[in-house]
Write a protein that holds these residues in place. Structure first.
Motif, PDB file in Angstrom:
ATOM      1  N   GLY A 142    -124.369  61.924   1.444  1.00 12.86           N
ATOM      2  CA  GLY A 142    -125.463  62.446   2.412  1.00 12.86           C
ATOM      3  C   GLY A 142    -126.812  61.508   2.183  1.00 12.86           C
ATOM      4  O   GLY A 142    -127.933  61.826   2.507  1.00 12.86           O
ATOM      5  N   LYS A 143    -126.558  60.436   1.286  1.00 14.37           N
ATOM      6  CA  LYS A 143    -127.934  59.834   1.088  1.00 14.37           C
ATOM      7  C   LYS A 143    -128.363  59.173   2.237  1.00 14.37           C
ATOM      8  O   LYS A 143    -129.536  59.227   2.431  1.00 14.37           O
ATOM      9  N   SER A 144    -127.601  58.157   3.100  1.00 15.78           N
ATOM     10  CA  SER A 144    -128.078  57.736   4.353  1.00 15.78           C
ATOM     11  C   SER A 144    -128.833  58.824   5.145  1.00 15.78           C
ATOM     12  O   SER A 144    -129.831  58.579   5.983  1.00 15.78           O
ATOM     13  N   THR A 145    -128.128  59.707   5.225  1.00 17.54           N
ATOM     14  CA  THR A 145    -128.423  60.894   6.127  1.00 17.54           C
ATOM     15  C   THR A 145    -130.134  61.542   5.629  1.00 17.54           C
ATOM     16  O   THR A 145    -130.784  61.620   6.560  1.00 17.54           O
ATOM     17  N   ASN A 163    -119.615  58.016  -1.891  1.00 16.91           N
ATOM     18  CA  ASN A 163    -119.634  57.692  -0.365  1.00 16.91           C
ATOM     19  C   ASN A 163    -119.552  59.245   0.274  1.00 16.91           C
ATOM     20  O   ASN A 163    -118.810  59.931  -0.098  1.00 16.91           O
ATOM     21  N   GLY A 164    -120.364  59.290   1.341  1.00 15.70           N
ATOM     22  CA  GLY A 164    -120.468  60.443   2.152  1.00 15.70           C
ATOM     23  C   GLY A 164    -121.300  61.491   1.350  1.00 15.70           C
ATOM     24  O   GLY A 164    -121.044  62.913   2.145  1.00 15.70           O
ATOM     25  N   SER A 189    -118.018  58.185  12.212  1.00 15.79           N
ATOM     26  CA  SER A 189    -118.505  59.191  11.472  1.00 15.79           C
ATOM     27  C   SER A 189    -118.076  59.339   9.915  1.00 15.79           C
ATOM     28  O   SER A 189    -118.692  60.032   9.027  1.00 15.79           O
TER      29      SER A 189
HETATM   30  N1  LIG Z   1    -123.559  60.415  13.003  1.00 20.07           N
HETATM   31  C1  LIG Z   1    -122.455  61.214  12.358  1.00 20.07           C
HETATM   32  N2  LIG Z   1    -121.636  61.972  12.996  1.00 20.07           N
HETATM   33  C2  LIG Z   1    -121.038  62.417  12.062  1.00 20.07           C
HETATM   34  N3  LIG Z   1    -120.911  62.826  10.763  1.00 20.07           N
HETATM   35  C3  LIG Z   1    -121.685  62.001  10.329  1.00 20.07           C
HETATM   36  C4  LIG Z   1    -122.441  61.197  10.990  1.00 20.07           C
HETATM   37  N4  LIG Z   1    -123.308  60.483  10.014  1.00 20.07           N
HETATM   38  C5  LIG Z   1    -122.902  60.954   8.693  1.00 20.07           C
HETATM   39  N5  LIG Z   1    -121.958  61.926   8.970  1.00 20.07           N
HETATM   40  C6  LIG Z   1    -121.064  62.548   7.936  1.00 20.07           C
HETATM   41  O1  LIG Z   1    -122.177  63.120   6.941  1.00 20.07           O
HETATM   42  C7  LIG Z   1    -121.804  62.891   5.467  1.00 20.07           C
HETATM   43  C8  LIG Z   1    -122.606  62.167   4.827  1.00 20.07           C
HETATM   44  O2  LIG Z   1    -122.869  60.651   5.409  1.00 20.07           O
HETATM   45  P1  LIG Z   1    -124.056  59.768   4.925  1.00 20.07           P
HETATM   46  O3  LIG Z   1    -123.797  58.522   5.600  1.00 20.07           O
HETATM   47  O4  LIG Z   1    -125.227  60.121   4.760  1.00 20.07           O
HETATM   48  O5  LIG Z   1    -123.349  59.192   3.546  1.00 20.07           O
HETATM   49  P2  LIG Z   1    -123.541  58.420   2.308  1.00 20.07           P
HETATM   50  O6  LIG Z   1    -124.193  59.152   1.107  1.00 20.07           O
HETATM   51  O7  LIG Z   1    -124.890  57.334   2.977  1.00 20.07           O
HETATM   52  O8  LIG Z   1    -122.489  57.491   2.049  1.00 20.07           O
HETATM   53  P3  LIG Z   1    -122.045  55.784   1.685  1.00 20.07           P
HETATM   54  O9  LIG Z   1    -122.305  55.839   0.050  1.00 20.07           O
HETATM   55  O10 LIG Z   1    -120.636  55.628   2.082  1.00 20.07           O
HETATM   56  O11 LIG Z   1    -123.160  55.123   2.501  1.00 20.07           O
HETATM   57  C9  LIG Z   1    -120.439  62.093   5.712  1.00 20.07           C
HETATM   58  O12 LIG Z   1    -119.432  63.492   5.584  1.00 20.07           O
HETATM   59  C10 LIG Z   1    -120.359  61.551   7.210  1.00 20.07           C
HETATM   60  O13 LIG Z   1    -118.991  61.446   7.399  1.00 20.07           O
END
Ligand SMILES: Nc1ncnc2c1ncn2[C@@H]1O[C@H](COP(=O)(O)OP(=O)(O)OP(=O)(O)O)[C@@H](O)[C@H]1O
Ligand SMILES: [Mg+2]
Lengths: 524, 358
Positions: free
Chosen positions: A58-61, A55-56, A409
């Motif tokens: 950065g996949k969704s990003t 989690n976190g 976030s």
């Molecule tokens: N809109 C935002 N504003 C501030 N920080 C963000 C935002 N979106 C994501 N982050 C931060 O960027 C990092 C990556 O987030 P992301 O959502 O891409 O993770 P993920 O791999 O998709 O996690 P998960 O498995 O929980 O979905 C995290 O530390 C998150 O807190």
């Protein structure tokens, strides 16, 4: 081109066609958090790429950059070898890249075809031809869908198909799916996977994010692993033998021992249902004692919501006043005067929609359900609350940019840990948890499981889950819910029944059809 | 195909937020200059007169402050309700009822010392305005009636009720048939504290601080913000939505009522039918412009009040029709509101895409 990372198998052979999509040195920061760092990635036609990470990570990003929803700080996206700056999802769609979001973006009051018509900005619409094409696409990929059905009447799985159809209709060549199976029932998952495989064999590329190792092994042909914003590993599906190995490659260390529950001493009865009825949920009978976890398993939509609403006091039982007894009191008495501490807490499934306010900061979100503890004469003592919230964040290892980071976030796992910490702060005696590990990575999931098991020393747990593995890990007692009823309630030591849970979830009572039971043997 | 497309901003706008207001004003002024030129009036002179009249001198500023006071109080009130996404557009009626409440206090009690009298008037006005605000709250809870409709309709009823009183039971026999109450005694008139700006200014300060503390420090204020932010989370946290709805409308009405009290006491010294001149509606615009932030509400109240005063001046000095003032104001507000669009969106050129799929 100048970038050369050894773990791109495709780059070894110069004969391969240019990648459908290539990401080069993508970076993205949110304030101090670097969500993506120098990401290089290639997606070829016919591949199914699984993106794995905690989690976190950065996949969704990364996927929202690829789909044009957000913009990279630096780096380039190449489509067919040509740089393609995306300013909006529209641009990405034009280039043949589309994403299915976790929260579907459909107009509920319109039909499937009408939803597909939306966003067709140019030209004259031809609903009839469109309907034909929808039927054709649906047939091709084995989607059963009625083009004239209104969205609000569709199940989650069907809505997801509409989203996918939307992309197929626009001839997307790269389909991105963010945790697509979180909302699906097991048979729907199976159908989705076979449709995705079909698309890949048609020359499309699929990128999907999942936290479920089994699904990744089942579907992916390539696997990329993200850790703290970087791609740290990339390999073929064939390179990993099993789930545990895959999980260890993902977290980059030896995993802690598998969570196993050891029974603890049982105490007083905390929840007692005796013929409780509420809406779809009918004639429920069970009891939960201190130190006990009762897992209600079943396909979502079989009355679990009504059960939870009744037990948490949001919906009144239609059965007699004593059919629901909570913490030793009748439902009415309990609802009239709820204990703030040592009472009942509820961990809802929808973290961002119900359990928190994404726009508010962590302190305010902590106060959301703990405000009784920090008030004096109607004023909130925010300083004391901040100390407590910080304690919770430390104890539950919530990774966030301080107390004043907005809840929205946080990554899913961290937010769930915060919710759990907040709810456990009041030392509850009865915990109602709905799919508490949905969307969490393996590490976070096992952490949550440990927390729930530890809470048994002072509490009883009603666990409503659609994840059988979770139930098997945590439960002392199983209740299988089907069409609003518990069709069976049994102890976790009853291995025969445990093996038949899959059947029971489909409404077949234990022992009813002996000859069919053998088939579900691999469940659980 | 060339042209522009609207795209949601991914990063907060930065410098844009500072540029929006002046740019919007400029556009509005260009439009209005065209209108003036059609009438053969000098736009430059008009701009000067407008500015001079609103902000150009100490007198102008004081006039502006006088108008800003009721606008600010009403706007503070509606902003509290808006924060909970309760759309109270009934400030105008609540303002009228406040005037009625204050006048009732004056007519009923006499011989009290000034501070006591003024506090009593404010209290009566707040109660009257607050009760008027409670009605739509009750209607919504009991019958599910949309508060936008009910608050709007109650405006007409409230204003007519006030007019009924001054035309009927409360008409001063010595007013030679004019519909108005008698002049208030001296102790019922807000004294001047800053130039000829009256003590209503102090009411504003106290109200602003009280609302700020309420929203930031109290449990109820916190619950209110949560309810506006995420109603589902509010239900989950068992926040009493119905109670809050009533409370917020009462508070909103009370603040508008206090504005009515200040206005009858300090501006007219009596209750008369032209008490309501649309401050209650202006307040909605101000709340929206300032995005519900208290300091911005203060700033925009002064800004809008200055516009009102300035356009009055324009009518007198340049013999433009009275309607022109309204058009000018409308234009400026429309441009500023439209400009706020650029806080969350931006325009991009639609060019040819470089990275191409066949
Ligand atoms: N809109 C935002 N504003 C501030 N920080 C963000 C935002 N979106 C994501 N982050 C931060 O960027 C990092 C990556 O987030 P992301 O959502 O891409 O993770 P993920 O791999 O998709 O996690 P998960 O498995 O929980 O979905 C995290 O530390 C998150 O807190
Ligand atoms: Mg994610």
């Amino acid at each position: 081109m100048m970038e050369n990372r050894s773990h791109f198998p495709a780059e070894d052979g110069a004969k391969t066609a240019p990648a459908l999509v290539r990401l080069e040195n993508i970076c993205k920061s949110y304030g101090p958090v670097q969500a993506n760092r120098n990401i290089c990635l290639e997606v070829h036609a016919g591949e199914i790429l699984a993106l794995l990470g905690e989690n976190g990570a950065g996949k969704s990003t990364l996927m929202s950059i690829l789909s044009g929803k957000s913009r990279q700080d630096s780096g380039t996206i190449f489509v067919d070898g040509i740089p393609a700056p995306f300013r909006s999802p529209h641009d990405a769609l034009e280039a043949g890249i589309g994403m299915v979001y976790q929260h579907f973006m459909l107009v509920e009051a319109m039909t499937v075809t009408q939803n597909l018509l939306l966003g067709q900005a140019h030209g004259i619409l031809n609903p009839k031809a469109m309907r034909e094409r929808v039927l054709e696409l649906a047939a091709r990929y084995g989607f059963e869908i009625d083009p004239d059905a209104v969205i609000s009447s569709l199940s989650m799985g069907e809505r997801q198909r509409v989203e996918i159809l939307k992309l197929l209709y626009r001839d997307c060549r790269v389909l991105i799916l963010d945790e697509p199976t979180a909302v699906l029932t097991p048979p729907e998952t199976k159908q989705l996977f076979s449709a995705l495989r079909r698309m890949a064999s048609d020359g499309k590329a699929i990128v999907f994010i999942s936290h479920k190792m089994r699904e990744v092994l089942d579907l992916a042909t390539q696997i990329s692993i993200l850790r703290r914003g970087e791609i740290v590993d990339h390999f073929l599906r064939a390179d990993v033998p099993g789930e545990r190995e895959l999980a260890e490659r993902m977290v980059g260390r030896q995993m802690d021992a598998v969570v196993v529950q050891t029974p603890v001493a049982k105490g007083e009865v905390l929840l007692e249902l005796d013929g409780a009825t509420c809406g779809m949920a009918k004639d429920l009978r069970c009891r939960i004692r201190r130190g006990e976890v009762l897992a209600v398993v079943g396909v979502a939509g079989n009355g679990q919501r009504e059960l939870v609403e009744m037990v948490t006091g949001a919906a009144r039982p239609e059965s007699g006043p004593d059919s629901v007894r909570i913490l030793g009191r009748s439902w009415q008495e309990f609802v009239k005067q709820r204990p703030g501490r040592n009472g009942l807490v509820y961990i809802p499934e929808d973290r961002k929609g119900v359990a928190t306010c994404p726009a508010l900061d962590l302190l305010d979100n902590f106060l959301l359900t703990c405000r009784d503890e920090f008030q004096r004469f109607g004023f909130l003592d925010r300083r004391r609350a901040a100390a407590a919230a910080e304690g919770v964040m430390r104890e539950y290892q919530v990774v966030a940019d301080g107390l004043h980071a907005s809840a929205g976030s946080l990554s899913g796992g961290n937010l769930q840990k915060m919710v759990l910490g907040r709810e456990f702060y009041r030392e509850p005696r009865l915990i109602v948890a709905e799919n508490p590990t949905q969307g969490l990575d393996i590490g976070a999931m096992e952490e949550v499981w440990r927390r729930i098991l530890a809470a048994r020393s002072h509490a009883g747990v009603l666990l409503v889950t659609s994840d059988l593995r979770e139930a098997v890990t945590l439960a002392d007692t199983f209740a299988v819910m089907y069409r609003g009823r518990f069709i069976d309630v049994f102890s976790h030591t009853d291995t025969e029944r445990l093996e038949a849970v899959g059947m029971m979830m489909a409404g077949i009572r234990f022992g009813e059809k002996e000859e069919e039971r053998g088939r579900s043997g691999r469940e659980a | 195909m060339d042209g522009f497309r609207v795209v949601r901003r991914q990063t907060p706008p930065g410098w844009v937020s500072f540029a929006v207001l002046p740019a919007a004003l400029l556009i509005a002024l260009v439009f209005c200059s065209l209108l003036l030129m059609i009438q053969d009036k000098s736009p430059v002179k008009a701009a000067v007169v407008l500015f001079q009249g609103g902000f150009g001198s100490l007198y102008a500023l004081q006039d502006t402050m006088l108008k800003a006071i009721p606008i600010f109080l009403c706007s503070l009130g509606v902003s509290v309700a808006f924060r909970m996404k309760v759309w109270n557009i009934g400030a105008e009626g609540q303002f009228a009822l406040g005037g009625v409440g204050a006048t009732w206090a004056v007519l009923t009690f006499s011989g009290l010392p000034m501070p006591l009298m003024l506090c009593l008037m404010l209290l009566c006005a707040a109660v009257a305005g607050g009760l008027w605000g409670l009605i739509p709250g009750y209607l919504r809870l009991k019958f599910g009636l949309n508060e936008i409709i009910s608050t709007l309709m109650l405006n007409y009823i409230g204003i007519e009720f006030m007019r009924y009183l001054v035309y009927g039971p409360w008409k001063d026999p010595g007013s030679m048939g004019f519909p108005m109450t008698g002049l208030f005694p001296e102790e019922a008139v807000f004294p001047e504290v800053l130039g000829y700006v009256h003590a209503g200014l102090l009411v504003c300060v106290v109200a602003a601080v009280a609302v700020y503390v309420f929203l930031q420090r109290t449990r109820l204020g916190f619950e209110l913000c949560v309810s506006g932010e995420n109603p589902r989370a509010a239900r989950y946290a068992r926040i009493p939505y119905g109670f809050l709805l009533m409370f917020v409308l009462a508070l909103s009405g009370a603040l508008a009522g206090m504005a009515g009290c200040v206005e009858v006491s300090a501006t007219f010294n009596r209750l008369q039918p032209n008490l309501c001149t649309g401050y209650g509606y202006t307040a909605i615009v101000v709340a929206w412009l300032s995005r519900l932030r208290t300091p911005s509400i203060a700033l925009f109240s002064v800004f809008v009040a200055g516009l009102l005063v300035g356009t009055d001046n324009l009518q007198v000095d340049m013999q433009v029709p009275a309607a022109f003032g309204g058009i000018l104001e409308g234009f400026i507000l429309l441009c500023v509101l439209a400009g706020q669009f650029f806080h969350s969106y931006t325009l991009v050129r639609m060019g040819r895409r470089q990275g191409g799929a066949a």
